[in-house]
Design a protein around this motif. Structure first.
Motif, PDB file in Angstrom:
ATOM      1  N   LYS A  11       0.813  -1.215   0.000  1.00  0.00           N
ATOM      2  CA  LYS A  11       0.000   0.000   0.000  1.00  0.00           C
ATOM      3  C   LYS A  11       0.851   1.271   0.000  1.00  0.00           C
ATOM      4  O   LYS A  11       0.356   2.346  -0.310  1.00  0.00           O
ATOM      5  CB  LYS A  11      -0.950   0.004   1.191  1.00  0.00           C
ATOM      6  CG  LYS A  11      -0.285   0.102   2.556  1.00  0.00           C
ATOM      7  CD  LYS A  11      -1.352   0.160   3.650  1.00  0.00           C
ATOM      8  CE  LYS A  11      -0.733   0.270   5.038  1.00  0.00           C
ATOM      9  NZ  LYS A  11      -1.751   0.400   6.090  1.00  0.00           N
ATOM     10  N   TYR A  12       2.148   1.146   0.335  1.00  0.00           N
ATOM     11  CA  TYR A  12       3.002   2.327   0.366  1.00  0.00           C
ATOM     12  C   TYR A  12       3.934   2.438  -0.845  1.00  0.00           C
ATOM     13  O   TYR A  12       4.653   3.419  -0.980  1.00  0.00           O
ATOM     14  CB  TYR A  12       3.825   2.361   1.653  1.00  0.00           C
ATOM     15  CG  TYR A  12       2.970   2.673   2.856  1.00  0.00           C
ATOM     16  CD1 TYR A  12       2.449   3.950   3.039  1.00  0.00           C
ATOM     17  CD2 TYR A  12       2.643   1.694   3.775  1.00  0.00           C
ATOM     18  CE1 TYR A  12       1.632   4.243   4.122  1.00  0.00           C
ATOM     19  CE2 TYR A  12       1.827   1.978   4.864  1.00  0.00           C
ATOM     20  CZ  TYR A  12       1.329   3.254   5.026  1.00  0.00           C
ATOM     21  OH  TYR A  12       0.510   3.542   6.089  1.00  0.00           O
ATOM     22  N   LYS A  13       3.916   1.448  -1.731  1.00  0.00           N
ATOM     23  CA  LYS A  13       4.808   1.520  -2.883  1.00  0.00           C
ATOM     24  C   LYS A  13       4.475   2.690  -3.789  1.00  0.00           C
ATOM     25  O   LYS A  13       5.353   3.287  -4.400  1.00  0.00           O
ATOM     26  CB  LYS A  13       4.767   0.209  -3.666  1.00  0.00           C
ATOM     27  CG  LYS A  13       5.570  -0.903  -2.993  1.00  0.00           C
ATOM     28  CD  LYS A  13       5.660  -2.132  -3.861  1.00  0.00           C
ATOM     29  CE  LYS A  13       6.538  -3.185  -3.208  1.00  0.00           C
ATOM     30  NZ  LYS A  13       6.617  -4.417  -4.010  1.00  0.00           N
ATOM     31  N   GLY A  14       3.202   3.052  -3.865  1.00  0.00           N
ATOM     32  CA  GLY A  14       2.813   4.179  -4.694  1.00  0.00           C
ATOM     33  C   GLY A  14       3.280   5.515  -4.147  1.00  0.00           C
ATOM     34  O   GLY A  14       3.337   6.512  -4.870  1.00  0.00           O
ATOM     35  N   CYS A  15       3.615   5.548  -2.854  1.00  0.00           N
ATOM     36  CA  CYS A  15       4.090   6.792  -2.214  1.00  0.00           C
ATOM     37  C   CYS A  15       5.580   6.992  -2.405  1.00  0.00           C
ATOM     38  O   CYS A  15       6.108   8.076  -2.153  1.00  0.00           O
ATOM     39  CB  CYS A  15       3.866   6.751  -0.701  1.00  0.00           C
ATOM     40  SG  CYS A  15       2.275   6.212  -0.148  1.00  0.00           S
ATOM     41  N   LEU A  16       6.278   5.938  -2.786  1.00  0.00           N
ATOM     42  CA  LEU A  16       7.725   5.918  -2.723  1.00  0.00           C
ATOM     43  C   LEU A  16       8.370   6.520  -3.967  1.00  0.00           C
ATOM     44  O   LEU A  16       8.049   6.148  -5.095  1.00  0.00           O
ATOM     45  CB  LEU A  16       8.209   4.474  -2.538  1.00  0.00           C
ATOM     46  CG  LEU A  16       9.690   4.260  -2.304  1.00  0.00           C
ATOM     47  CD1 LEU A  16      10.123   4.894  -0.988  1.00  0.00           C
ATOM     48  CD2 LEU A  16      10.017   2.776  -2.297  1.00  0.00           C
TER      49      LEU A  16
END
Length: 333
Positions: free
Chosen positions: A242-247
């Motif tokens: 769920k946090y890969k798109g933020c990275l």
């Protein structure tokens, strides 16, 4: 505006500041000092603020005069506050009286909400989740739980000490919009850095749709295969879908290496400097073991106008200009 003081918080503010003069575990004076020095500009319901100033003119004229001067200087701003519950808060199962005052506070253009007491920790977490701002209670200040916002914390680490990133960082986690990591050797030493533990701890209260995680390091790559190997290793470590798109990953340009000497984790509310980098642990399940002497410095956003927090905030765009996105070299999904 940095913070908003609810009416309940404002009423107890003078008494708690006075108590703080005789109790070093009480952060109320740190909050007051930050307001006086314009490190923290706060707002409060105008009617409640003026009622308090009027009552202090009789009960405690000296402190009342001080607060009046802060209001006159724009360090405490009178705001219009309404007991309306925004639609986004309607489904939170909290007592209506509390929800009215806090939902209204969360609609204010401030980064932090200061309130008196929340009876149920679950309520507090729900409010922070929906309002997406830290909620600081009386008890957080009275017990120095949020001292890191106003001070610098130093933690020396000696060889043989035990240390766990998730446990350490969990004491300083808030809903974040920005997490920035800068370390010229992070990619090179990725196998000995608990990046997964760091990210999981830091993002505990954060919404992936409102969060950006930026990492700047040096790939130290001498071939495309070396680059791909490094990125694949990072991809596996950041195994938090769920946090890969933020990275967003960046590599520093070779000509800018002097710019990236320091090693830091920066968030909206504090910066952590690792004097000798983040690869000082022998990673094990549970507690890791320190294999390289190090010192960690945690500096709060409201500690000083000249702090490292402001330095990194003011220079971050320059850091990005001295870098290039990793996805230009290898596609990172």
């Amino acid at each position: 505006m940095d913070g908003f003081l609810t009416t309940a918080f404002l009423k107890s503010f003078p008494e708690n500041v006075r108590k703080a003069l005789f109790d070093e575990e009480n952060n109320y004076y740190d909050l007051y000092r930050a307001i006086k020095k314009s490190l923290l500009i706060v707002g409060a319901d105008g009617e409640s603020l003026y009622d308090l100033l009027e009552s202090l003119s009789d009960k405690d004229p000296e402190f009342g005069k001080s607060l009046s001067s802060l209001e006159a200087a724009g360090k405490i701003k009178a705001r219009t506050s309404e007991d309306l519950i925004p639609d986004s808060f309607e489904n939170i199962k909290i007592r209506k009286s509390i929800l009215k005052s806090l939902a209204s506070a969360y609609t204010q253009p401030a980064d932090v909400v200061f309130h008196s007491i929340i009876e149920d920790p679950h309520w507090k977490n729900e409010l922070m989740k929906v309002g997406y701002k830290p909620l600081v209670e009386d008890n957080d200040l009275l017990t120095a739980k949020v001292r890191h916002l106003f001070k610098e914390k130093s933690l020396p680490l000696n060889i043989g000490d035990t240390f766990n990133w998730a446990r350490f960082l969990s004491n300083f986690v808030h809903p974040f919009k920005h997490i920035r990591i800068k370390d010229p050797y992070l990619y090179k030493n990725i196998h000995s850095i608990d990046l997964t533990g760091m990210i999981k701890a830091l993002t505990r209260f954060s919404d992936p749709e409102q969060l950006t995680i930026e990492i700047i390091s040096d790939l130290h790559a001498d071939s495309n295969s070396r680059v791909e190997e490094t990125i694949e290793r990072i991809r596996k470590m950041i195994d938090i879908p769920k946090y890969k798109g933020c990275l967003k990953l960046y590599t520093q340009r070779g000509s800018a290496s002097p710019v990236f000497h320091s090693r830091e984790i920066w968030t909206d509310f504090w910066v952590l400097n690792a004097e000798r980098g983040f690869d000082f642990l022998k990673l094990e399940k549970g507690q890791g073991k320190v294999i390289k002497e190090n010192k960690l410095f945690l500096t709060g956003r409201y500690s000083s106008e000249y702090s490292a927090w402001h330095q990194i905030k003011d220079n971050w765009d320059n850091y990005l200009q001295s870098s290039k996105k990793v996805k230009d070299l290898v596609q990172f999904n």
